[in-house]
Design a protein around this motif. Structure first.
Motif, mmCIF file in Angstrom:
data_model
loop_
_atom_site.group_PDB
_atom_site.id
_atom_site.type_symbol
_atom_site.label_atom_id
_atom_site.label_comp_id
_atom_site.label_asym_id
_atom_site.label_seq_id
_atom_site.Cartn_x
_atom_site.Cartn_y
_atom_site.Cartn_z
ATOM 1 N N PHE A 88 0.819 -1.210 0.000
ATOM 2 C CA PHE A 88 0.000 0.000 0.000
ATOM 3 C C PHE A 88 0.857 1.266 0.000
ATOM 4 N N VAL A 89 2.007 1.238 0.691
ATOM 5 C CA VAL A 89 2.936 2.381 0.649
ATOM 6 C C VAL A 89 3.413 2.607 -0.775
ATOM 7 N N LEU A 90 3.858 1.539 -1.417
ATOM 8 C CA LEU A 90 4.352 1.653 -2.791
ATOM 9 C C LEU A 90 3.234 2.058 -3.748
ATOM 10 N N GLY A 91 2.058 1.465 -3.568
ATOM 11 C CA GLY A 91 0.923 1.800 -4.422
ATOM 12 C C GLY A 91 0.488 3.251 -4.254
ATOM 13 N N ALA A 93 2.366 5.778 -3.217
ATOM 14 C CA ALA A 93 3.406 6.644 -3.786
ATOM 15 C C ALA A 93 3.346 6.631 -5.311
ATOM 16 N N LEU A 94 3.147 5.467 -5.892
ATOM 17 C CA LEU A 94 3.066 5.357 -7.346
ATOM 18 C C LEU A 94 1.845 6.076 -7.895
ATOM 19 N N LEU A 95 0.718 5.931 -7.234
ATOM 20 C CA LEU A 95 -0.500 6.607 -7.666
ATOM 21 C C LEU A 95 -0.359 8.121 -7.584
ATOM 22 N N ALA A 96 0.213 8.607 -6.491
ATOM 23 C CA ALA A 96 0.378 10.055 -6.333
ATOM 24 C C ALA A 96 1.406 10.602 -7.314
ATOM 25 N N SER A 97 2.458 9.849 -7.568
ATOM 26 C CA SER A 97 3.534 10.334 -8.426
ATOM 27 C C SER A 97 3.157 10.281 -9.898
ATOM 28 N N THR A 98 2.808 9.134 -10.409
ATOM 29 C CA THR A 98 2.553 9.005 -11.850
ATOM 30 C C THR A 98 1.082 9.160 -12.198
ATOM 31 N N GLY A 99 0.205 8.622 -11.373
ATOM 32 C CA GLY A 99 -1.222 8.691 -11.678
ATOM 33 C C GLY A 99 -1.797 10.083 -11.551
ATOM 34 N N LEU A 100 -1.419 10.788 -10.506
ATOM 35 C CA LEU A 100 -1.956 12.134 -10.269
ATOM 36 C C LEU A 100 -0.972 13.231 -10.640
ATOM 37 N N GLY A 101 0.244 12.868 -11.001
ATOM 38 C CA GLY A 101 1.249 13.837 -11.429
ATOM 39 C C GLY A 101 1.729 14.774 -10.338
ATOM 40 N N MET A 102 1.690 14.337 -9.096
ATOM 41 C CA MET A 102 2.150 15.173 -7.983
ATOM 42 C C MET A 102 3.668 15.119 -7.888
ATOM 43 N N GLY A 103 4.236 16.091 -7.227
ATOM 44 C CA GLY A 103 5.683 16.143 -7.044
ATOM 45 C C GLY A 103 6.112 15.271 -5.881
ATOM 46 N N ASP A 104 7.276 15.595 -5.332
ATOM 47 C CA ASP A 104 7.838 14.801 -4.242
ATOM 48 C C ASP A 104 6.979 14.853 -2.980
ATOM 49 N N ALA A 111 2.348 7.995 -0.149
ATOM 50 C CA ALA A 111 2.961 6.846 0.524
ATOM 51 C C ALA A 111 2.486 6.758 1.973
ATOM 52 N N THR A 112 2.417 7.887 2.652
ATOM 53 C CA THR A 112 1.956 7.905 4.041
ATOM 54 C C THR A 112 0.501 7.474 4.133
ATOM 55 N N LEU A 113 -0.319 7.998 3.257
ATOM 56 C CA LEU A 113 -1.733 7.626 3.246
ATOM 57 C C LEU A 113 -1.905 6.143 2.901
ATOM 58 N N GLY A 114 -1.154 5.664 1.930
ATOM 59 C CA GLY A 114 -1.219 4.255 1.564
ATOM 60 C C GLY A 114 -0.767 3.343 2.689
ATOM 61 N N GLY A 115 0.321 3.705 3.371
ATOM 62 C CA GLY A 115 0.806 2.899 4.492
ATOM 63 C C GLY A 115 -0.190 2.852 5.631
ATOM 64 N N THR A 116 -0.791 3.992 5.940
ATOM 65 C CA THR A 116 -1.803 4.032 6.999
ATOM 66 C C THR A 116 -2.990 3.161 6.633
ATOM 67 N N LEU A 117 -3.441 3.270 5.395
ATOM 68 C CA LEU A 117 -4.548 2.443 4.936
ATOM 69 C C LEU A 117 -4.181 0.954 4.974
#
Length: 149
Positions: A88-91, A93-104, A111-117
């Motif tokens: 979920f952390v990796l997912g 981070a990947l969704l926020a980075s490439t899927g939504l086009g967010m920066g660092d 990643a934080t939201l995914g890990g918590t979930l």
């Protein structure tokens, strides 16, 4: 089945309480006086683990028993606790980075939201309907206790 020898510390109606002691692998090699882990294991006292186990066996206090935990339950627990949140952390981070086009910053937040979930889902899954069979069971007494009158 992962097995360990434990000592009965109390007998209750329908069950017993057993105690087993942690053993450290440190201190077995020649480097233990120079190894940080060996020094720490010498400084900390041994820790005991107490379990209450339901059984119908006629056991007595100070009797040794062989207890066990099913390997499949232990492996499933480790996968659930470690692998699911990591995925979920990796997912996230990947969704926020490439899927939504967010920066660092967005990637870190995803990643934080995914890990918590992932941790919340793992916790909920582990608590539901006894899916994980990690409770210890008594396999057999090691030595029978005989009362001498």
């Amino acid at each position: 089945m992962i097995e360990e020898i434990a000592t009965v510390s109390a007998v209750y109606a329908g069950g017993v309480e057993v105690v087993c002691f942690s053993k450290s692998a440190c201190g077995q090699c020649k480097q233990n006086s120079q190894c940080g882990t060996g020094l720490v294991s010498k400084a900390l006292p041994g820790r005991d683990h107490r379990f209450r186990i339901a059984t119908d066996l006629p056991l007595a206090v100070d009797q040794q028993v062989r207890i066990g935990i099913p390997e499949l339950g232990l492996i499933n627990s480790a996968l659930l606790v470690y692998l699911l949140p990591l995925l979920f952390v990796l997912g996230g981070a990947l969704l926020a980075s490439t899927g939504l086009g967010m920066g660092d910053g967005g990637t870190l937040a995803g990643a934080t939201l995914g890990g918590t979930l992932g941790f919340l889902l793992a916790s909920r899954w582990a608590k539901g309907n006894n899916r994980l069979q990690t409770e210890p069971v008594i396999i057999a007494p090691v030595l029978p206790v005989t009362n001498i009158d």
